[in-house]
Design an enzyme around this catalytic site. Structure first.
Site, PDB file in Angstrom:
ATOM      1  N   TYR A  12      26.449  50.305  46.270  1.00 12.67           N
ATOM      2  CA  TYR A  12      27.652  50.817  45.578  1.00 12.67           C
ATOM      3  C   TYR A  12      27.468  52.292  45.208  1.00 12.67           C
ATOM      4  CZ  TYR A  12      32.098  50.106  43.206  1.00 12.67           C
ATOM      5  OH  TYR A  12      33.427  50.176  42.828  1.00 12.67           O
ATOM      6  N   LYS A  58      32.617  55.093  38.829  1.00 11.48           N
ATOM      7  CA  LYS A  58      33.243  54.065  37.979  1.00 11.48           C
ATOM      8  C   LYS A  58      32.749  54.176  36.534  1.00 11.48           C
ATOM      9  CE  LYS A  58      35.837  51.820  41.006  1.00 11.48           C
ATOM     10  NZ  LYS A  58      37.276  52.165  41.066  1.00 11.48           N
ATOM     11  N   GLY A  67      48.252  53.126  44.508  1.00 12.13           N
ATOM     12  CA  GLY A  67      47.114  52.464  45.153  1.00 12.13           C
ATOM     13  C   GLY A  67      47.432  51.317  46.088  1.00 12.13           C
ATOM     14  N   SER A 121      45.815  44.967  49.227  1.00 11.57           N
ATOM     15  CA  SER A 121      45.461  45.846  48.106  1.00 11.57           C
ATOM     16  C   SER A 121      45.570  45.124  46.762  1.00 11.57           C
ATOM     17  CB  SER A 121      46.408  47.054  48.057  1.00 11.57           C
ATOM     18  OG  SER A 121      46.235  47.873  49.177  1.00 11.57           O
ATOM     19  N   ILE A 170      36.500  41.716  46.248  1.00 11.30           N
ATOM     20  CA  ILE A 170      37.632  41.161  47.004  1.00 11.30           C
ATOM     21  C   ILE A 170      37.711  41.927  48.326  1.00 11.30           C
ATOM     22  CG2 ILE A 170      40.153  40.921  47.048  1.00 11.30           C
ATOM     23  CD1 ILE A 170      40.189  40.909  44.031  1.00 11.30           C
ATOM     24  N   THR A 213      39.196  44.060  50.879  1.00  9.38           N
ATOM     25  CA  THR A 213      40.321  44.997  51.005  1.00  9.38           C
ATOM     26  C   THR A 213      39.889  46.130  51.930  1.00  9.38           C
ATOM     27  OG1 THR A 213      39.591  46.389  49.180  1.00  9.38           O
ATOM     28  CG2 THR A 213      41.093  44.612  48.602  1.00  9.38           C
ATOM     29  N   LEU A 214      40.823  47.039  52.182  1.00  5.44           N
ATOM     30  CA  LEU A 214      40.505  48.210  53.009  1.00  5.44           C
ATOM     31  C   LEU A 214      39.361  49.003  52.373  1.00  5.44           C
ATOM     32  CD1 LEU A 214      41.734  49.485  55.552  1.00  5.44           C
ATOM     33  CD2 LEU A 214      43.138  50.917  54.053  1.00  5.44           C
ATOM     34  N   ALA A 215      39.465  49.281  51.080  1.00  6.73           N
ATOM     35  CA  ALA A 215      38.448  50.102  50.403  1.00  6.73           C
ATOM     36  C   ALA A 215      37.105  49.377  50.355  1.00  6.73           C
ATOM     37  CB  ALA A 215      38.910  50.447  48.989  1.00  6.73           C
TER      38      ALA A 215
HETATM   39  P1  NAD Z   1      42.682  49.529  48.811  1.00  2.76           P
HETATM   40  O1  NAD Z   1      42.055  50.233  49.966  1.00  2.76           O
HETATM   41  O2  NAD Z   1      43.742  48.563  49.096  1.00  2.76           O
HETATM   42  O3  NAD Z   1      43.173  50.552  47.712  1.00  2.76           O
HETATM   43  C1  NAD Z   1      42.586  51.811  47.513  1.00  2.76           C
HETATM   44  C2  NAD Z   1      43.750  52.770  47.407  1.00  2.76           C
HETATM   45  O4  NAD Z   1      43.289  54.090  47.090  1.00  2.76           O
HETATM   46  C3  NAD Z   1      44.537  52.894  48.711  1.00  2.76           C
HETATM   47  O5  NAD Z   1      45.889  52.574  48.485  1.00  2.76           O
HETATM   48  C4  NAD Z   1      44.417  54.348  49.087  1.00  2.76           C
HETATM   49  O6  NAD Z   1      45.566  54.855  49.698  1.00  2.76           O
HETATM   50  C5  NAD Z   1      44.204  54.964  47.704  1.00  2.76           C
HETATM   51  N1  NAD Z   1      43.687  56.324  47.772  1.00  2.76           N
HETATM   52  C6  NAD Z   1      42.502  56.764  48.287  1.00  2.76           C
HETATM   53  N2  NAD Z   1      42.453  58.107  48.215  1.00  2.76           N
HETATM   54  C7  NAD Z   1      43.607  58.517  47.637  1.00  2.76           C
HETATM   55  C8  NAD Z   1      44.158  59.799  47.298  1.00  2.76           C
HETATM   56  N3  NAD Z   1      43.513  60.928  47.555  1.00  2.76           N
HETATM   57  N4  NAD Z   1      45.383  59.838  46.729  1.00  2.76           N
HETATM   58  C9  NAD Z   1      46.075  58.709  46.481  1.00  2.76           C
HETATM   59  N5  NAD Z   1      45.614  57.485  46.773  1.00  2.76           N
HETATM   60  C10 NAD Z   1      44.394  57.390  47.360  1.00  2.76           C
HETATM   61  O7  NAD Z   1      41.437  48.789  48.082  1.00  2.76           O
HETATM   62  P2  NAD Z   1      41.333  48.013  46.692  1.00  2.76           P
HETATM   63  O8  NAD Z   1      40.067  47.232  46.793  1.00  2.76           O
HETATM   64  O9  NAD Z   1      42.597  47.314  46.393  1.00  2.76           O
HETATM   65  O10 NAD Z   1      41.067  49.178  45.647  1.00  2.76           O
HETATM   66  C11 NAD Z   1      41.876  49.412  44.502  1.00  2.76           C
HETATM   67  C12 NAD Z   1      40.991  49.719  43.297  1.00  2.76           C
HETATM   68  O11 NAD Z   1      40.277  48.539  42.930  1.00  2.76           O
HETATM   69  C13 NAD Z   1      39.930  50.788  43.532  1.00  2.76           C
HETATM   70  O12 NAD Z   1      39.795  51.564  42.363  1.00  2.76           O
HETATM   71  C14 NAD Z   1      38.675  49.961  43.745  1.00  2.76           C
HETATM   72  O13 NAD Z   1      37.488  50.676  43.462  1.00  2.76           O
HETATM   73  C15 NAD Z   1      38.926  48.874  42.738  1.00  2.76           C
HETATM   74  N6  NAD Z   1      38.108  47.668  42.869  1.00  2.76           N
HETATM   75  C16 NAD Z   1      38.042  47.023  44.055  1.00  2.76           C
HETATM   76  C17 NAD Z   1      37.252  45.883  44.174  1.00  2.76           C
HETATM   77  C18 NAD Z   1      37.141  45.149  45.489  1.00  2.76           C
HETATM   78  O14 NAD Z   1      36.177  44.408  45.689  1.00  2.76           O
HETATM   79  N7  NAD Z   1      38.093  45.302  46.403  1.00  2.76           N
HETATM   80  C19 NAD Z   1      36.534  45.409  43.064  1.00  2.76           C
HETATM   81  C20 NAD Z   1      36.651  46.084  41.848  1.00  2.76           C
HETATM   82  C21 NAD Z   1      37.432  47.224  41.768  1.00  2.76           C
END
Ligand code: NAD
Length: 255
Positions: free
Chosen positions: A155, A162, A13, A19, A191, A193-195
């Site tokens: 969301y 989730k 990830g 990230s 936070i 991030t890209l996602a």
């Molecule tokens: P991010 O974009 O940095 O990370 C998401 C990752 O998912 C990326 O590295 C991407 O390459 C990977 N990904 C997507 N499709 C994929 C696939 N088919 N195969 C392999 N990898 C794949 O964003 P992030 O915010 O760091 O997200 C990481 C986790 O944290 C996620 O589960 C997200 O839902 C969760 N999260 C994020 C937040 C927030 O606000 N950013 C809050 C709570 C939870």
């Protein structure tokens, strides 16, 4: 000797330096862990490889988690190089951008299944690959968000995914506990991030954290990393099947 000295694990990830998975990886490295990283595609490899090398990664492997053959290859390589595995970080999610903006009832079947596949099912697939290598027990951590429990604006389908991810965490923990394998979820505050940039209204969510979260701010990647370090280390040896909140206390206040 660090808390994770002698322990080896895979981080799924990392996309870039923002990230959450990268925040976690830095904490693990500082605590003495040996790390493997995966990247989704060639474009991301350019970003992930230098980050991974900066923490002395042992293995840097391609893996699209929607492809079973990629997952098989990752664990075959880990078995070949390491022979065993101590921990896994699953910080992966995906949903169509329109579905994180439009009314939830408009979610199309294929987009619903896509979000469920990448954001929830992949934890099951990764755990299935990792468990046989966790010969001395192990710890698996996934990332979730409060939108699994509450209807958070925009969301939408990701909240549903989730919820499935958190339920999967409990079922995996129940199955694997007798082998000394723990499975937990970390529910992080919002936070940038890209996602998360795909979720409509992120700015408002961050503002609400500043105004209403008990700590009057959101959390950082480093703080999520420290909570992950706890769950992945022996400090949490008695903890499994939990959703652990690292969200500045926001989950328990009346918003
Ligand atoms: P991010 O974009 O940095 O990370 C998401 C990752 O998912 C990326 O590295 C991407 O390459 C990977 N990904 C997507 N499709 C994929 C696939 N088919 N195969 C392999 N990898 C794949 O964003 P992030 O915010 O760091 O997200 C990481 C986790 O944290 C996620 O589960 C997200 O839902 C969760 N999260 C994020 C937040 C927030 O606000 N950013 C809050 C709570 C939870």
């Amino acid at each position: 000797m660090g808390l994770m000295a002698g322990k080896r694990g895979i981080v799924f990830g990392v996309a870039n330096e923002l990230s959450i998975a990268w925040g976690i990886a830095q904490q693990l490295h500082a605590a003495g862990a040996t790390l493997a990283f995966t990247y989704l595609n060639e474009a991301l490899e350019k970003r992930v490889r230098p980050l991974a090398e900066s923490v002395d990664a042992d293995l840097i492997l391609p893996c699209d988690l929607s492809r079973d053959e990629d997952i098989d290859q990752v664990f075959a390589e880990v078995e070949k190089q390491w022979g065993s595995l101590d921990f896994v970080v699953h910080a992966v999610a995906f949903a169509n951008r329109d579905d994180l903006k439009n009314p939830f009832s408009q979610t199309r079947r294929e987009n619903f299944l896509l979000a469920m596949d990448i954001s929830a099912y992949t934890l099951v697939a990764v755990t299935r690959g990792a468990a046989p290598l966790m010969k001395q027990g192990g710890s698996i951590v996934t990332l979730t968000y409060l939108g699994s429990q509450r209807a958070v604006p925009s969301y939408n389908v990701m909240g549903v995914a989730k919820a499935a991810l958190e339920a999967s965490t409990r079922y995996l923990a129940a199955e694997l506990g007798e082998r000394g394998i723990r499975v937990n979820a970390l529910s992080a505050g919002p936070i940038k991030t890209l996602a998360s940039s795909a979720v409509s209204g992120m700015k408002e969510k961050l503002k609400m954290m500043d105004e209403r979260a008990p700590l009057r701010r959101t959390v950082s990647q480093d703080e999520v990393g420290k909570s992950a370090l706890y769950l992945l280390s022996d400090l949490a040896s008695g903890v499994t099947g939990e959703v652990h909140y690292v969200d500045a206390g926001f989950n328990f206040v009346v918003a």
